[in-house]
Each structure stands twice: as C-alpha cells, then as structure tokens.
Write an enzyme that holds these catalytic residues in place. Structure first.
Site, PDB file in Angstrom:
ATOM      1  N   ASP A  65      51.061  36.495  34.598  1.00  0.00           N
ATOM      2  CA  ASP A  65      49.934  37.426  34.655  1.00  0.00           C
ATOM      3  C   ASP A  65      48.693  36.622  34.290  1.00  0.00           C
ATOM      4  O   ASP A  65      48.538  36.193  33.149  1.00  0.00           O
ATOM      5  CB  ASP A  65      50.162  38.561  33.657  1.00  0.00           C
ATOM      6  CG  ASP A  65      49.015  39.560  33.602  1.00  0.00           C
ATOM      7  OD1 ASP A  65      47.947  39.304  34.210  1.00  0.00           O
ATOM      8  OD2 ASP A  65      49.174  40.589  32.928  1.00  0.00           O
ATOM      9  N   VAL A  66      47.801  36.411  35.256  1.00  0.00           N
ATOM     10  CA  VAL A  66      46.662  35.529  35.008  1.00  0.00           C
ATOM     11  C   VAL A  66      45.708  36.084  33.953  1.00  0.00           C
ATOM     12  O   VAL A  66      44.899  35.337  33.401  1.00  0.00           O
ATOM     13  CB  VAL A  66      45.889  35.209  36.305  1.00  0.00           C
ATOM     14  CG1 VAL A  66      46.777  34.465  37.299  1.00  0.00           C
ATOM     15  CG2 VAL A  66      45.287  36.461  36.934  1.00  0.00           C
ATOM     16  N   ASN A  92      43.119  33.111  43.567  1.00  0.00           N
ATOM     17  CA  ASN A  92      43.140  34.183  44.559  1.00  0.00           C
ATOM     18  C   ASN A  92      43.541  35.540  43.980  1.00  0.00           C
ATOM     19  O   ASN A  92      43.189  36.582  44.548  1.00  0.00           O
ATOM     20  CB  ASN A  92      44.102  33.801  45.691  1.00  0.00           C
ATOM     21  CG  ASN A  92      44.341  34.938  46.661  1.00  0.00           C
ATOM     22  OD1 ASN A  92      43.497  35.272  47.477  1.00  0.00           O
ATOM     23  ND2 ASN A  92      45.515  35.570  46.566  1.00  0.00           N
ATOM     24  N   TYR A 158      34.744  45.792  40.478  1.00  0.00           N
ATOM     25  CA  TYR A 158      35.072  44.754  41.458  1.00  0.00           C
ATOM     26  C   TYR A 158      33.848  43.916  41.799  1.00  0.00           C
ATOM     27  O   TYR A 158      33.903  42.677  41.782  1.00  0.00           O
ATOM     28  CB  TYR A 158      35.639  45.406  42.724  1.00  0.00           C
ATOM     29  CG  TYR A 158      36.086  44.416  43.778  1.00  0.00           C
ATOM     30  CD1 TYR A 158      37.316  43.773  43.668  1.00  0.00           C
ATOM     31  CD2 TYR A 158      35.297  44.128  44.876  1.00  0.00           C
ATOM     32  CE1 TYR A 158      37.741  42.870  44.632  1.00  0.00           C
ATOM     33  CE2 TYR A 158      35.709  43.222  45.844  1.00  0.00           C
ATOM     34  CZ  TYR A 158      36.934  42.594  45.716  1.00  0.00           C
ATOM     35  OH  TYR A 158      37.348  41.695  46.666  1.00  0.00           O
ATOM     36  N   LYS A 162      33.268  39.893  40.957  1.00  0.00           N
ATOM     37  CA  LYS A 162      33.062  38.884  41.994  1.00  0.00           C
ATOM     38  C   LYS A 162      31.709  38.197  41.857  1.00  0.00           C
ATOM     39  O   LYS A 162      31.584  36.984  42.088  1.00  0.00           O
ATOM     40  CB  LYS A 162      33.221  39.510  43.378  1.00  0.00           C
ATOM     41  CG  LYS A 162      34.620  40.027  43.664  1.00  0.00           C
ATOM     42  CD  LYS A 162      35.679  38.945  43.528  1.00  0.00           C
ATOM     43  CE  LYS A 162      37.070  39.427  43.892  1.00  0.00           C
ATOM     44  NZ  LYS A 162      38.097  38.370  43.783  1.00  0.00           N
TER      45      LYS A 162
END
Length: 260
Positions: A65-66, A92, A158, A162
């Site tokens: 789990d990053v 990614n 989101y 980003k």
C-alpha cells in the site's frame, strides 16, 4: 524507433490493471526488469507478471500500500534484495475518490485520495531517489492527469493531489538534477480503461466526452505506456522537471474550436 532498456530495473506502482499494466508491458518489451506493484487483486498482478515472463522478461509482483511508508520501505528493500536497487520508478497508483462538492466531501475520504495519490507518490519517490542519487542515475515518472491544471467539479481531492504532484515533480527534479537523476510527470487525459468503462460504454456520455477532445477519440493505455518508456530512455536525457500531456488535446481549450 526501438528503445532499448535491457537490464534496467523498473518499478511500476498500481500495475495490475489499466495504464499501470500497459506501462509494465511496454518496459518489459524494451528489455527492462519489471516489478508489478499492487495492493489488491493479487491474481491480476500475477497474471501481468506471468504475461511478461512468458514474453521472456524478468518480472515480479510486489504487494504494498503506497500510502503506508513502512510498506513502501519494505517493497524497496525487496527490490534491493532481488535486483540490487532501482533505475526507473513509475508512480502510477492512484484513485479519484467519491464525487461530492467540496463543502459536502467526507474529510476522511478526501484525505485518503491525498494519502494515496500524493503521499504515496512521495514515499515511493523518496525511497527511489535515495538510491538513484547515490548511484548518480535514474528516472522518476509521476503519473498526474490533465486535472493537474483542469478543474473537475466533485473531485477536489483528486485535482488537488494531481496539482500537488506536478509541483512535487518540479521540486524533486531541481533537487536531483545535479546528481544526474531526472524527474518528470506524465499527464493522461481521458483514457479507455476499466475504471471509467461506465463513461465509454454509455453512448451519450461518450459523445459528450469526445466534444472535449480535439483528436476525437479516447486515449488507450498504450498511448501513455509508449510515452513513459521514451521519457525513461536516454532519448529524453535532456528532459526533466516538466509535465508531458498525453490527452488528445483536452487541455487545448476545445470549446474554442469554433471561435470565442
């Protein structure tokens, strides 16, 4: 043009489906050794690894789990054991989260998007760069989105993640450049992947989406994968600190195609 990455050690996070799987395949086809990171659906990761191995590549599935720093550190330690380090990281892994206006968003769910998309990318980049700076070579590719610059109502977490990842890319590139390490962002537009199948399987939704894309089609995961491999190669050796958009022109203000 054949890009040769024989022997390069590559980690792709979130690589058991969609864009990540396509990126893993493309690096493997260029001769790289590929680690397929996943957090759920191990059977999908194993299928990607089996496909790469059947094609003659060295590949391994690594669960982590990053958003959990300890799990990220364990994953990189495993890479050290397997291959002695890393040459290319493709950040990614990411989610878009539930849709809600900012004033109605659940703070915990909002934070989970940031934890995965931004903190997760940072944890992986931090671990990769520590190794790359020491060896004075390496490339980090952060997968952002057209939404690093395009607002998207209902998805403030989101877009914030980003946009933050874009600036993280620039700063890490500035820091790592003197050590021969490059850091770039790849920003996909509307891609035809399982995660947004509800859009491209709906004729009305697809028609509306295509009005936002001057090239008149959705992108394919392979469109992103081709770019990722190029950016990681020596052919892009003078590129760092920038975002490369692969979006069919979505960020080119298509609503102005017929005048202002």
């Amino acid at each position: 043009m054949q890009i040769e990455l024989t022997g390069k050690r590559v980690l792709v996070t979130g690589a058991n489906s969609g864009i990540g799987a396509a990126v893993a395949r493309e690096f493997a086809s260029a001769g790289a050794r590929v680690a397929v990171n996943y957090v759920t659906h191990p059977e999908a990761a194993d299928a990607v690894v089996a496909e790469l191995q059947a094609a003659g590549a060295q590949a391994v599935a690594l669960q982590a789990d990053v958003s959990d720093k300890a799990q990220v550190e364990a994953m990189f330690a495993r890479l050290d054991t397997l291959w002695g380090g890393i040459d290319v990281l493709v950040n990614n892994a990411g989610i878009d989260g539930p849709s809600a206006p900012g004033w109605q968003a659940d703070p915990q769910k909002w934070r989970s998007v940031i934890d995965i998309n931004l903190m997760g990318a940072f944890y992986c980049a931090q671990a990769a760069l520590a190794r790359m700076v020491a060896q004075k070579s390496g490339v980090v590719l952060n997968m952002t989105s057209v939404h690093e610059i395009v607002a998207w109502s209902g998805f403030s977490a989101y877009t914030a993640s980003k946009a933050g990842l874009s600036m993280l890319t620039k700063t890490l590139a500035q820091e790592a450049g003197p050590f021969g390490v490059r850091v770039l962002s790849v920003a996909p537009g509307a891609m035809k992947t399982p995660i947004n199948a509800s859009v491209w399987n709906d004729p009305q939704g697809l028609a509306d989406l295509l009005t936002k894309i001057p090239l008149g089609r959705m992108g394919l995961p392979e469109d992103v994968a081709h770019l990722a491999v190029f950016l990681a190669s020596d052919m892009a050796s003078y590129m760092t600190g920038s975002t490369v958009f692969v979006d069919g022109g979505m960020t080119d203000y298509p609503s102005f195609m017929h005048g202002g």
